[in-house]
Design an enzyme around this catalytic site. Structure first.
Site, short mmCIF file in Angstrom:
data_model
loop_
_atom_site.label_atom_id
_atom_site.label_comp_id
_atom_site.label_asym_id
_atom_site.label_seq_id
_atom_site.Cartn_x
_atom_site.Cartn_y
_atom_site.Cartn_z
CE LYS A 138 -4.55 -6.83 11.25
NZ LYS A 138 -3.21 -6.29 11.09
NE ARG A 170 -2.28 -1.19 3.67
CZ ARG A 170 -1.78 -0.36 4.58
NH1 ARG A 170 -1.92 0.72 4.58
NH2 ARG A 170 -1.26 -1.19 5.64
CG ASN A 185 3.54 -6.13 2.19
OD1 ASN A 185 3.10 -6.69 3.15
ND2 ASN A 185 3.03 -5.50 1.12
CG ASP A 240 -6.76 -7.46 7.45
OD1 ASP A 240 -5.66 -7.08 8.14
OD2 ASP A 240 -6.86 -6.57 6.54
CE LYS A 262 -6.30 -3.99 5.08
NZ LYS A 262 -5.40 -4.12 6.27
CE1 TYR A 297 2.08 -7.40 -3.80
CE2 TYR A 297 1.30 -6.18 -1.94
CZ TYR A 297 1.73 -7.12 -2.40
OH TYR A 297 2.55 -8.03 -1.66
CB SER A 331 -0.06 -3.47 8.43
OG SER A 331 -1.16 -2.66 8.08
CB CYS A 356 1.26 -5.57 14.83
SG CYS A 356 2.45 -4.09 14.32
CG HIS A 369 -6.40 -3.12 10.48
ND1 HIS A 369 -5.31 -2.52 10.60
CD2 HIS A 369 -6.40 -4.06 9.71
CE1 HIS A 369 -4.54 -3.26 9.86
NE2 HIS A 369 -5.11 -4.15 9.14
NE ARG A 380 0.70 -8.43 3.01
CZ ARG A 380 0.20 -7.97 4.19
NH1 ARG A 380 -0.99 -8.63 4.64
NH2 ARG A 380 0.78 -7.19 4.66
P1 GTP Z 1 -1.51 -7.46 8.27
O1 GTP Z 1 -1.79 -8.69 7.09
O2 GTP Z 1 -0.44 -6.55 7.34
O3 GTP Z 1 -2.47 -6.68 8.58
O4 GTP Z 1 -0.58 -8.02 9.02
P2 GTP Z 1 -1.20 -8.85 10.56
O5 GTP Z 1 -1.40 -7.93 11.66
O6 GTP Z 1 -1.93 -9.86 10.23
O7 GTP Z 1 0.61 -9.51 10.98
P3 GTP Z 1 0.73 -11.13 10.85
O8 GTP Z 1 -0.06 -12.08 11.88
O9 GTP Z 1 0.86 -11.62 9.75
O10 GTP Z 1 2.31 -10.97 11.76
C1 GTP Z 1 3.09 -10.25 11.18
C2 GTP Z 1 4.53 -10.58 11.83
O11 GTP Z 1 4.60 -10.71 13.35
C3 GTP Z 1 5.05 -12.02 11.55
O12 GTP Z 1 6.52 -11.83 10.96
C4 GTP Z 1 4.98 -12.64 12.65
O13 GTP Z 1 5.96 -13.68 12.77
C5 GTP Z 1 5.12 -11.65 13.75
N1 GTP Z 1 4.42 -12.18 15.03
C6 GTP Z 1 3.24 -12.56 15.02
N2 GTP Z 1 2.65 -12.90 16.35
C7 GTP Z 1 3.71 -12.59 17.06
C8 GTP Z 1 3.99 -12.86 18.35
O14 GTP Z 1 3.25 -13.45 19.30
N3 GTP Z 1 5.48 -12.74 18.96
C9 GTP Z 1 6.37 -12.30 18.19
N4 GTP Z 1 7.47 -12.05 18.46
N5 GTP Z 1 6.02 -12.09 16.71
C10 GTP Z 1 4.88 -12.23 16.20
C1 SPV Z 2 -2.39 -4.36 5.82
O1 SPV Z 2 -1.44 -3.71 5.24
O2 SPV Z 2 -2.98 -4.08 6.80
C2 SPV Z 2 -2.65 -5.51 5.04
C3 SPV Z 2 -2.62 -5.79 3.41
O3 SPV Z 2 -3.72 -6.07 5.49
S1 SPV Z 2 -3.25 -4.94 2.23
O4 SPV Z 2 -4.39 -5.58 1.91
O5 SPV Z 2 -2.18 -4.60 1.23
O6 SPV Z 2 -3.61 -3.44 2.97
MN MN Z 3 -4.16 -5.77 7.52
#
Ligand code: GTP
Ligand code: SPV
Ligand code: MN
Length: 593
Positions: free
Chosen positions: A265, A69, A375, A286, A219, A210, A261, A263, A239, A377
């Site tokens: 989820k 994004r 990033n 998400d 989004k 993308y 993002s 972090c 979110h 996916r």
């Molecule tokens: P978007 O799809 O961008 O919204 O991201 P998301 O919030 O779904 O994040 P996702 O679950 O994909 O995690 C992102 C990163 O955080 C990954 O590299 C994970 O390995 C890391 N991560 C997730 N949960 C934990 C945790 O409990 N501890 C640690 N240390 N890292 C974590």
């Molecule tokens: C985010 O960035 O929070 C995502 C990926 O879930 S995107 O759909 O590209 O926004």
């Molecule tokens: Mn997201």
């Protein structure tokens, strides 16, 4: 054409102006998806993965300039800047509409215009909303097929007169007669526009193919436009992940979690609890749409039909459920390709000796550069997920809302707010610290991301905070979800204090107990913390020192935090800090004095 005159008139206008070679309606049938996937492979725009390793799955590689994004090129366009507020890029719609309309002139030349009717939320559900995305990107068509409910059933509802959001998308790369297409056509950065028109309930996206820039149901619609609709109609578009937890005593709780993002989820939505006899099931990873029902409880649905998840760091160790969800029928974007026609990314396993990187070049083990994009996916249907809850298509009552971010210091592993209003305050101050990993003069400072919605609130952030307060007034404290602040990312000397992932179930157990009002807490100035003695830490190997540090509420750090919050509030709201935040900040200060 269709039986809806509004839709017909719009499509005719687009056909005349964007000048596509032909128009294809997305029917939602599987063979249409399969045929288009085959075409993509034959034309060299996608790679079919080895069917014995990864059945019915594709790899796409985007242009290096088009990988995420782009917040700088994302706009909320209205007549008056005040409606967009201080956190959004704003251009007057009188200026931006003609400018973008000029860009769209002939922009689909030599391309097919796909017309994709889609439903955000289960088809026919009260809370669901419809849209039509018009796009010249077959990649978008394939992804929307997975990420939303698409096709004829939705079109029929539109033909019967149901409202829909007009979503226009073009990659902004028209073809001259005979000109060969690029593998990933898009426009240069300064010509990219991802524009929401909340007053018109309309989205225009130009120049990027993308993710959140182009899959307009996600989004742009389900957060930015939906949050504006939700404000008018008295609900919330957030979110957030949605998770179902069942205790060994068979007590069920549904919780949501808002983290910025990347972090965690998706990881939490698919958690494999390490605590014995606890069961976790997935409803969404998400986005959640939340509404207070007549019984006074807050209910949630996941408007999406798929996962658009981060591959980086995903492995059988960290997230086995995600690994199972992407075994087949998955689209990968910007991961590396293995010699046996499968995919690889950083954190999956030990790197093989040779790969094709996400640019399409040879890559050898030991190389300094990463073979996958950070990033990169996967796009996979919800129904691929082995932990998907049976009730994923019905609204579920929410017991707890979690807010979180990456905070290497200050914020303990978990605390509960004193009230829903205090929870709104917690949502307003969440964010991530800028670390030494990036060259930035703001090291140590917090990038606040209120409610993990900073890039996604479709209107003025002050009104957004006040809207949360209005939602609270629709019900009573005993029925509203309890609000918690989690921080899996607190560090000591650069090392995470808490093991995270499946071990987070120990924190979830405490949250469930708090929802049942168990007396297992300690009161602190910042909120309620677990009584470590009463936490379930069976079989967890963590030193007492780390444990204490993970839960520490350090007065010095919090006094600095309070100053930082004050500065931030002033930056954003100037002298008009929303009342609920002003009240809660002074209560926090009082509790520290
Ligand atoms: P978007 O799809 O961008 O919204 O991201 P998301 O919030 O779904 O994040 P996702 O679950 O994909 O995690 C992102 C990163 O955080 C990954 O590299 C994970 O390995 C890391 N991560 C997730 N949960 C934990 C945790 O409990 N501890 C640690 N240390 N890292 C974590
Ligand atoms: C985010 O960035 O929070 C995502 C990926 O879930 S995107 O759909 O590209 O926004
Ligand atoms: Mn997201």
């Amino acid at each position: 054409m269709t039986k809806n005159n509004v839709l017909n008139a719009w499509l005719e206008e687009l056909n005349n102006h964007l000048e596509p070679e032909k128009i294809i309606f997305w029917t939602g049938e599987q063979n249409q998806y399969d045929d288009l996937a085959n075409e993509m492979v034959q034309s060299g725009k996608a790679i079919r993965l080895n069917p014995t390793k990864r059945p019915r799955s594709l790899l796409f590689r985007s242009d290096p300039s088009d990988v995420a994004r782009v917040e700088k090129r994302t706009f909320i366009s209205t007549s008056d800047q005040a409606t967009a507020g201080p956190t959004n890029n704003w251009i007057s719609k009188d200026e931006l509409m003609p400018l973008m309309w000029d860009l769209y002139k002939g922009s689909m030349k030599g391309r097919i215009m796909y017309v994709i009717p889609f439903s955000m939320g289960p088809i026919g559900l009260d809370m669901s909303r419809l849209g039509v995305e018009v796009t010249d990107s077959p990649y978008v068509a394939l992804n929307m097929h997975i990420m939303t409910r698409t096709g004829n059933k939705v079109l029929e509802m539109i033909e019967k007169g149901k409202e829909f959001v007009k979503c226009l998308h073009s990659v902004g790369y028209p073809l001259k007669p005979g000109e060969e297409d690029l593998e990933w056509p898009c426009a240069p950065i300064e010509k990219k526009y991802i524009t929401q028109f909340p007053e018109e309930r309309m989205i225009w996206s130009y120049g990027s193919g993308y993710g959140g820039n182009a899959l307009l149901g996600k989004k742009c619609f389900a957060l930015r436009i939906a949050s504006a609709i939700a404000k008018d109609e008295g609900w919330l578009a957030e979110h957030m992940l949605i998770l179902k937890l069942t205790s060994p005593e068979n007590k069920v709780k549904y919780i949501t979690g808002a983290f910025p993002s990347a972090c965690g989820k998706t990881n939490l939505a698919m958690i494999n609890p390490t605590l014995e006899n606890w069961k976790a099931e997935t409803l969404g990873d998400d986005i959640a749409w939340l509404k207070i029902h007549e019984d006074g409880y807050m209910y949630a649905i996941n408007p999406e039909a798929g996962f658009f998840g981060v591959t980086s760091g995903t492995s059988y160790k960290t997230n086995p459920t995600a690994m199972e969800s992407i075994k087949s029928d998955t689209i990968f974007t910007n991961v590396a390709l293995t010699d046996d026609g499968d995919v690889w990314w950083d954190g999956l396993s030990e790197a093989p000796n040779h790969l094709i990187d996400w640019h399409g070049n040879d890559w050898y083990k030991g190389s300094e550069i990463r073979p996958d994009h950070p990033n990169a996916r996967f796009t996979a249907p919800l129904t691929n997920c082995p932990s998907l809850a049976d009730e994923y298509e019905t609204p579920v009552p929410i017991s707890a809302i979690l807010f979180g971010g990456r905070r290497p210091s200050t914020i303990p592993l978990i605390h509960q707010s004193y009230s829903f209003d205090h929870g709104i305050f917690i949502g307003s101050i969440m964010g991530s610290e800028i670390t030494a990993a990036a060259i930035d003069e703001n090291i140590g400072k917090v990038r606040r991301d209120p409610f993990a919605m900073l890039p996604f609130i479709g209107y003025n952030v002050s009104d957004y905070i006040n809207h949360w307060k209005e939602i609270a007034l629709q019900s009573t404290e005993d029925k509203l979800p309890k609000i918690f602040f989690v921080n899996w990312f607190r560090k000591d000397n650069g090392k995470f204090l808490w093991p995270g992932f499946g071990e987070n179930s120990r924190v979830l157990k405490w949250i469930c107990e708090r929802c049942d009002n168990e007396e297992n807490y300690l009161s602190t100035p910042i909120g309620l913390l677990p009584d470590i003695e009463k936490l379930d830490l069976k079989n967890l190997s963590i030193s007492q020192e780390y444990l204490n540090k993970a839960f520490e509420v350090n007065k010095e750090e919090w006094l600095e935090e309070i100053e930082s919050i004050r500065r931030y509030y002033y930056e954003i709201y100037s002298d008009n800090v929303p009342t609920v935040l002003k009240e809660q900040l002074s209560l926090l200060i009082q509790r520290f004095s």
